[in-house]
Design a protein around this motif. Structure first.
Motif, short mmCIF file in Angstrom:
data_model
loop_
_atom_site.label_atom_id
_atom_site.label_comp_id
_atom_site.label_asym_id
_atom_site.label_seq_id
_atom_site.Cartn_x
_atom_site.Cartn_y
_atom_site.Cartn_z
N ARG A 103 -1.21 2.82 -8.81
CA ARG A 103 -1.47 2.22 -7.69
C ARG A 103 -1.73 1.35 -7.10
O ARG A 103 -1.49 0.70 -6.21
N ARG A 104 -3.21 1.07 -7.61
CA ARG A 104 -3.16 -0.80 -7.48
C ARG A 104 -3.24 -1.51 -7.73
O ARG A 104 -2.92 -2.42 -7.39
N GLY A 105 -1.21 -1.52 -8.41
CA GLY A 105 -0.55 -2.30 -8.25
C GLY A 105 0.09 -2.58 -7.28
O GLY A 105 0.98 -3.48 -7.06
N LEU A 106 0.30 -1.61 -6.72
CA LEU A 106 1.15 -1.52 -5.26
C LEU A 106 0.30 -1.78 -3.83
O LEU A 106 0.87 -1.61 -2.56
N THR A 107 -0.86 -1.86 -3.98
CA THR A 107 -2.25 -2.00 -3.17
C THR A 107 -2.58 -3.38 -3.25
O THR A 107 -2.58 -3.98 -2.27
N GLU A 108 -3.95 -3.19 -4.12
CA GLU A 108 -4.75 -4.08 -3.93
C GLU A 108 -4.07 -5.35 -4.68
O GLU A 108 -4.44 -6.49 -4.80
N ASN A 109 -3.99 -4.75 -5.75
CA ASN A 109 -2.44 -6.10 -6.80
C ASN A 109 -1.60 -6.53 -6.35
O ASN A 109 -0.83 -7.55 -6.71
N TYR A 110 -0.96 -6.19 -5.20
CA TYR A 110 0.54 -6.60 -4.01
C TYR A 110 1.01 -8.15 -4.69
O TYR A 110 2.13 -8.25 -5.32
N PHE A 111 -0.19 -9.02 -4.25
CA PHE A 111 0.19 -10.47 -4.21
C PHE A 111 -0.50 -10.40 -4.74
O PHE A 111 -1.45 -12.19 -4.77
N ASN A 112 -1.22 -10.20 -6.21
CA ASN A 112 -2.51 -10.44 -6.88
C ASN A 112 -1.70 -11.63 -8.71
O ASN A 112 -1.07 -10.96 -8.91
N PHE A 113 -2.16 -12.38 -7.80
CA PHE A 113 -1.85 -13.81 -9.30
C PHE A 113 -2.33 -14.06 -9.57
O PHE A 113 -2.16 -15.63 -11.02
N SER A 114 -3.53 -13.59 -9.71
CA SER A 114 -5.33 -14.76 -10.63
C SER A 114 -5.86 -13.14 -11.21
O SER A 114 -5.84 -12.14 -10.92
N GLY A 115 -6.42 -13.54 -12.20
CA GLY A 115 -7.14 -12.82 -12.83
C GLY A 115 -6.86 -12.17 -14.30
O GLY A 115 -5.65 -12.64 -14.67
N ARG A 116 -6.36 -11.53 -14.88
CA ARG A 116 -5.79 -10.54 -15.91
C ARG A 116 -5.54 -9.48 -16.61
O ARG A 116 -6.13 -8.14 -15.02
N ALA A 117 -5.28 -8.72 -16.47
CA ALA A 117 -3.92 -7.57 -16.34
C ALA A 117 -4.08 -6.92 -18.41
O ALA A 117 -2.40 -7.87 -18.77
N TYR A 125 2.29 0.89 -15.12
CA TYR A 125 3.09 0.17 -13.81
C TYR A 125 4.84 0.00 -14.30
O TYR A 125 5.85 0.70 -13.88
N CYS A 126 4.56 -0.20 -15.41
CA CYS A 126 6.19 0.36 -15.55
C CYS A 126 7.04 1.90 -16.32
O CYS A 126 8.19 2.22 -16.16
N LEU A 127 5.67 2.35 -16.36
CA LEU A 127 6.50 3.63 -16.79
C LEU A 127 6.38 4.66 -15.52
O LEU A 127 7.22 5.37 -14.80
N PHE A 128 5.69 4.52 -14.53
CA PHE A 128 5.38 5.18 -13.08
C PHE A 128 6.65 4.19 -11.69
O PHE A 128 7.45 4.76 -11.48
#
Length: 227
Positions: A103-117, A125-128
């Motif tokens: 859910r966060r990948g499609l909302t707050e992290n949609y254009f997030n290219f900084s930080g760590r995962a 994310y791949c599963l859902f």
């Protein structure tokens, strides 16, 4: 924001804080509002500035012993004082379950290219994403069948799948970049995906490498990972 000191090196003047939001922050001696002991477990207040803690001030010292060894809660008037919890145990700490990562990948992290995962975030994310794609295909085929398009080009299915894939490309690229950051590598290495045949295999290997269990130049250890 409130938080708790995880580590502070008096000689180097550098340390780490777990905030009430579940994230980790760095701080230095110059970020202290006043000189004070910053032992592990000290409860502090600070102003977050990205992944840096500013205006750090000690509120009270909290023993760094396990919960079972702590004393009984003190009484203030007739109401007991509830213990404070930070990091993973904070009430408002970010959820680290599989669905929340997607859910966060499609909302707050949609254009997030900084930080760590961390790995769990990547594979959640791949599963859902795969489940969602199956649902989209199913809806498309059902619609095409109802419209009698299955004997020809299933236009609805192709259109829905194309729109879904295009819409999820930005968060997927950002996720891969943050995964590379998490293992201590530059996000530009994601470009290896364009190498014919082996590009995807290289990305798969990167996705399987464990989290770098320490602060690196791209941020603190992700929430939920034991450093």
């Amino acid at each position: 924001m409130r938080g708790e000191v995880l580590h502070y090196d008096e000689d180097q003047g550098f340390g780490f804080i777990t905030g009430a939001d579940g994230n980790r922050y760095t701080f230095a001696r110059e970020d202290l509002r006043r000189e004070a002991s910053m032992a592990r477990g000290t409860v502090i207040a600070f102003q977050p500035a990205g992944r840096r803690a500013r205006e750090v001030i000690s509120i009270r010292a909290q023993a760094a012993s396990p919960p079972a060894a702590t004393a009984a809660p003190t009484q203030t008037g007739n109401a007991p004082v509830a213990p404070q919890h930070f990091g993973r145990f904070a009430e408002n700490a970010p959820a680290t379950d599989l669905w929340s990562y997607f859910r966060r990948g499609l909302t707050e992290n949609y254009f997030n290219f900084s930080g760590r995962a961390r790995r769990k975030e990547y594979w959640s994310y791949c599963l859902f994403w795969t489940i969602a794609l199956i649902v989209v295909v199913g809806v498309g085929l059902f619609t095409d069948d109802a419209m009698g398009h299955l004997d020809e080009l299933p236009a609805v299915t192709v259109g829905l799948c194309g729109a879904f894939v295009l819409a999820t490309i930005p968060p997927w690229i950002g996720l891969n970049v943050r995964r590379l950051h998490d293992i201590g590598l530059t996000g530009w290495l994601f470009l290896v995906v364009f190498i014919p045949t082996i590009g995807w295999l290289i990305i798969l290997v990167f996705a399987l490498i464990p989290t770098q269990a320490r602060e690196n130049q791209w941020g603190p250890v992700p929430a939920g990972v034991r450093a």
